[in-house]
Enzyme design. Structure first.
Site, PDB file in Angstrom:
ATOM      1  N   LYS A 110      23.916  65.388  43.398  1.00 39.53           N
ATOM      2  CA  LYS A 110      22.701  65.278  44.207  1.00 39.53           C
ATOM      3  C   LYS A 110      23.085  64.899  45.617  1.00 39.53           C
ATOM      4  O   LYS A 110      24.113  64.237  45.829  1.00 39.53           O
ATOM      5  CB  LYS A 110      21.777  64.197  43.632  1.00 39.53           C
ATOM      6  CG  LYS A 110      20.340  64.333  44.039  1.00 39.53           C
ATOM      7  CD  LYS A 110      19.667  65.457  43.269  1.00 39.53           C
ATOM      8  CE  LYS A 110      18.181  65.372  43.203  1.00 39.53           C
ATOM      9  NZ  LYS A 110      17.663  66.140  42.068  1.00 39.53           N
TER      10      LYS A 110
HETATM   11  N1  GLU Z   1      16.176  69.594  42.652  1.00 39.73           N
HETATM   12  C1  GLU Z   1      15.894  70.208  41.390  1.00 39.73           C
HETATM   13  C2  GLU Z   1      16.068  69.213  40.270  1.00 39.73           C
HETATM   14  O1  GLU Z   1      15.976  68.009  40.467  1.00 39.73           O
HETATM   15  C3  GLU Z   1      16.678  71.503  41.193  1.00 39.73           C
HETATM   16  C4  GLU Z   1      18.156  71.355  41.181  1.00 39.73           C
HETATM   17  C5  GLU Z   1      18.911  72.698  41.169  1.00 39.73           C
HETATM   18  O2  GLU Z   1      18.285  73.721  41.081  1.00 39.73           O
HETATM   19  O3  GLU Z   1      20.127  72.629  41.250  1.00 39.73           O
HETATM   20  O4  GLU Z   1      16.221  69.572  39.142  1.00 39.73           O
END
Ligand code: GLU
Length: 420
Positions: A110
């Site tokens: 993240k």
């Molecule tokens: N931000 C989204 C999540 O928390 C998508 C993450 C992604 O597609 O890599 O799942």
């Protein structure tokens, strides 16, 4: 839209408690437990950005890679004034479990930048994004760590991520990022994938309580990318959206709200406040509404020990990451509320990100129908695997999802023979 700057940031503590509970349930090797309690890598960077007034503002950004035993790290980048390294670490850890629950070959990562994107111009945001990506260039890559959208970031920003990385490499690398525009290799169906995935698991959860989706009363917190897509799709299946809210407050209509009117209104006014299609209600009132399904689809820590006892929904489906504190979770489970945990409920986004990555690598693109069909298969299968695991371990859906995910990651560690 004004940023919500009031939420507490003890989410890492919550994430670690969830891991401890799952570890106890599956008798996890203590060395593996210790390894999974820490991120593999965490990078903090300074991002000097040229502002429109001629000054340079130095923002702070983070990228945390929690685990890569099952594949490259995967996870979004959020722009928010309250982002912290602890929060991003928790979110990276949740991504590891999320990818494992739906069984896609990724670990968790993240990113976050401390900024208020609503107070910045497009040019400033582009400058910030490109400089941030340049700082991450050593640790990201289509086989290392693949960013995506998250809170306050969108496909336009992902286009800048793709371009900055590709310029460094000297050729186009579409698989470096997901959630990017279709014109540069984005996937059909990605924009609504998280919301669509929440609908699939909501449908399965309602079946367990013998509640027909037709006419089911839904209260939704958050009307952003995820919430608005969810509302549109679930209403198409015959459910009734009785309440919706955002940071500005909410609106209630017992006869059902019009999603298209809400969309048009928020497009023009940015916030729900002032929408005339129902009576105004507060976020606290929305969480306590008498309804079949409550979907918190905004930010972390909205259901707490203080307000979980007020929830009157029969099913809670966590559209956001970490909306329920561990204390609140126990209150809900003790009151026999069926909770579909975040790592299962909102996994549709990363699942279609995986499809986008596969399409980019193969340079072979699928129809939207194909994407939606495969997404349904993944989400429904994951729901039933978690439900079956809950039955087998005699526990709730969150503990079961965590146990299943941690077991899969631990299995990968064991299979690789990697030292814990
Ligand atoms: N931000 C989204 C999540 O928390 C998508 C993450 C992604 O597609 O890599 O799942």
């Amino acid at each position: 839209m004004a940023a919500d700057v009031t939420r507490p940031t003890n989410v890492l503590e919550s994430a670690l408690r969830q891991l401890d509970d799952a570890a106890a349930l599956i008798d996890l090797d203590p060395d593996v437990h210790a390894k999974l309690s820490k991120p593999r890598r965490a990078l903090t960077v300074s991002i000097p950005t040229h502002m429109d007034d001629g000054s340079v503002q130095v923002f702070t950004g983070f990228r945390v890679q929690h685990n890569m035993d099952r594949g490259p790290c995967k996870g979004g980048i959020r722009y928010h004034p309250c982002v912290t390294l602890e929060e991003v670490t928790a979110l990276a850890m949740w991504m590891t479990w999320k990818c494992a629950v739906v069984n896609i070959p990724y670990g968790g990562g993240k990113g976050g930048v401390i900024c208020d994107p609503h107070a910045m111009s497009d040019r400033e945001l582009e400058d910030l994004t490109r400089r941030f990506v340049s700082e991450l260039i050593e640790i990201i890559g289509p086989d290392r760590d693949i960013p995506a959208p998250d809170v306050n970031t969108d496909q336009r920003i992902m286009g800048w991520v793709m371009d900055t990385y590709s310029m460094q490499m000297g050729y186009s690398v579409p698989a470096i990022v997901t959630g990017k525009p279709i014109a540069i290799g984005g996937s059909l169906g990605r924009a609504k994938a998280t919301g669509r995935g929440i609908v699939f698991v909501t449908r399965e959860a309602l079946k367990t309580r013998a509640i027909p989706i037709e006419g089911a009363r839904v209260a939704l917190q958050g009307f952003g990318k995820v919430g608005s897509a969810f509302a549109e799709i679930i209403c198409d299946l015959g459910a009734k959206l009785v309440a919706v809210s955002d940071v500005s407050g909410g609106v209630f209509n017992d006869g059902g709200l019009s999603v298209s009117d809400l969309r048009a209104y928020t497009l023009e006014h940015e916030v729900i406040e002032g929408f005339g299609g129902g009576e105004p209600i507060t976020n606290a009132e929305l969480l306590a509404l008498e309804c079949d399904v409550l979907v918190p689809a905004a930010l972390e820590n909205v259901l707490t020990a203080e307000n979980a006892g007020d929830v009157r929904a029969r099913v809670v489906v966590e559209g956001a990451n970490g909306p329920t504190t561990p204390e609140a979770h126990h209150v809900l489970v003790d009151r026999d509320v069926f909770v579909v945990p975040d790592i299962l409920a909102n996994a549709g986004g990363v699942t279609v990100s995986y499809f986008e990555w596969c399409q980019g690598i193969q340079k072979l693109f699928w129809s939207e129908r194909e994407v939606d069909r495969r997404l349904e298969g993944v989400m429904v299968n994951a729901f039933h695997e978690v439900h079956e695991c809950a039955r087998r371990l005699n526990t709730d859906m969150r503990n079961a999802a965590m146990a299943l995910a941690v077991e899969r990651v631990a299995g990968a560690i064991a299979a690789r023979g990697a030292c814990a």
